[in-house]
Design a protein around this motif. Structure first.
Motif, short mmCIF file in Angstrom:
data_model
loop_
_atom_site.label_atom_id
_atom_site.label_comp_id
_atom_site.label_asym_id
_atom_site.label_seq_id
_atom_site.Cartn_x
_atom_site.Cartn_y
_atom_site.Cartn_z
N ARG A 13 24.68 64.13 -44.89
CA ARG A 13 23.85 65.21 -45.07
C ARG A 13 23.90 66.44 -43.98
N GLU A 73 21.51 68.02 -42.44
CA GLU A 73 20.64 67.80 -41.21
C GLU A 73 21.04 66.90 -40.44
N GLU A 74 21.47 65.72 -40.95
CA GLU A 74 21.89 64.37 -39.98
C GLU A 74 23.11 65.09 -39.17
N GLU A 108 21.65 67.03 -36.25
CA GLU A 108 20.74 66.12 -35.56
C GLU A 108 21.82 65.47 -34.58
N SER A 156 13.86 72.81 -39.73
CA SER A 156 12.97 71.94 -39.26
C SER A 156 13.54 70.36 -39.24
N ARG A 157 12.98 69.62 -38.43
CA ARG A 157 13.49 68.06 -38.22
C ARG A 157 12.55 67.36 -38.90
N TRP A 158 11.66 67.88 -39.72
CA TRP A 158 10.79 67.03 -40.50
C TRP A 158 11.49 65.92 -41.34
N PHE A 159 12.67 66.16 -41.73
CA PHE A 159 13.48 65.20 -42.46
C PHE A 159 13.48 63.93 -41.73
N THR A 173 11.07 61.59 -43.49
CA THR A 173 11.06 61.55 -45.03
C THR A 173 11.59 60.65 -45.51
N ARG A 174 12.52 59.80 -44.77
CA ARG A 174 13.25 58.55 -45.39
C ARG A 174 12.76 57.41 -44.69
N TYR A 220 14.94 55.59 -41.75
CA TYR A 220 14.84 56.06 -40.69
C TYR A 220 13.64 55.47 -39.79
#
Length: 316
Positions: A226, A228-229, A232, A267-270, A273-274, A277
């Motif tokens: 992903r 966003e991953e 990160e 955003s790092r809100w993800f 959300t899982r 994590y």
């Protein structure tokens, strides 16, 4: 603009396995063609002593046949097996041997590609590493053109001493889901660690990342598909990202090289959300996996003494 050397390398997890059947020459070749600096694959040994590139101990999940690899011959049997998945070219693929994979990596245009070999716990260490040694040392100029590009990934500490005995010129890494296990059982013997993305999210994961940086040890992270991953993992400063979607990471890496601030914005809100994590979920997954590793490979025990490691580093 971020220097290209500051961004993680791209290693194809089982090759470019989102586009082609996993752990096949087509998948490996696609990852290399995409521009990946490395490929990752798994090894098992057939009844007639052929090392093959395959993830599971049995054939049923990904091929048109069933049965345990260790109970089947390569010649006359598994050499004819095909994958059930078709690649983006519409074709199924055969299972590759370790020999065929090494031959691919020794092609002149591929001699820059690194090879992360995931050693599955079902293997018998002395048998596997003897067979691998024979394949590697049969290549011309293997000492300079092949061995420095291979890194063994070990899940279980029982493989450490045999690896150093039979393949003393190969670098070792630990593959796992727990920074604590990595530190307790593999720290002195390995100079690289390949850990799951969620395991590096926790406070313990952050501490382990700092320890690796201070000690000059490398970190690879899997399996990161992903966007966003990937961003990160870049923030963490890992050395390599293992991904099924090699094109996606390489395209994002190009964006980051052109304009890091713009490409990494978001955003790092993800991270909240899982369920995967969250520590309690990760602990349960690790506990289940650790139990299985010890069931198959025996109880984890520390290797006494410090083993000398190769001086060269595979991962920039």
């Amino acid at each position: 603009m971020v220097s290209p050397t500051a961004l993680p390398e791209c290693w194809g997890h089982r090759g470019a396995s989102a586009a082609y059947p996993e752990n096949t020459l087509a998948s490996f070749s696609a990852a290399i063609l995409d521009g990946a600096e490395g490929i990752e694959s798994d090894v098992h040994v057939s009844k007639d002593n052929v090392v093959i590139m395959f993830h599971d101990p049995s054939l049923g999940r990904t091929t048109d046949t069933t049965g345990l690899i260790r109970e089947k011959n390569w010649y006359g049997d598994m050499e004819h097996v095909r994958t059930t998945k078709r690649g983006s070219d519409g074709k199924t693929q055969p299972i590759p041997t370790f020999v065929a994979t090494v031959d691919l990596l020794m092609q002149e245009s591929h001699k820059h590609v690194k090879f992360n070999v995931d050693v599955k716990v079902q293997n018998e260490p002395d048998r596997l590493f003897t067979l691998m040694r024979d394949v590697i040392t049969a290549q011309p100029n293997w000492e300079t053109e092949l061995a420095p590009r291979i890194i063994l990934g070990l899940w279980h500490p029982k493989f450490i001493v045999p690896a150093k005995k039979y393949l003393p010129w190969i670098q070792l890494s630990h593959i796992g889901m727990s920074p604590r296990v990595a530190r307790e059982f593999f720290w002195e013997s390995c100079d690289a660690f390949s850990l799951s993305f969620p395991s590096l999210l926790s406070a313990g994961g952050e501490k382990f990342r700092r320890e690796c940086k201070a000690a000059g040890k490398k970190i690879m992270v899997w399996t990161v598909n992903r966007r966003e991953e990937m961003i990160e993992a870049v923030r963490w400063g890992v050395n390599a990202i293992l991904t099924d979607v090699t094109q996606d990471w390489l395209m994002l890496r190009s964006e980051l090289q052109r304009d890091y601030t713009k490409a990494s914005a978001g955003s790092r809100w993800f991270l909240w959300t899982r369920l995967d994590y969250y520590y309690i979920i990760q602990f349960k997954k690790w506990a289940d996996q650790h139990s299985q590793l010890e069931k198959v490979g025996g109880r984890f025990q520390k290797v006494l003494g410090t083993l000398e490691l190769p001086s060269s580093s595979l991962i920039s």
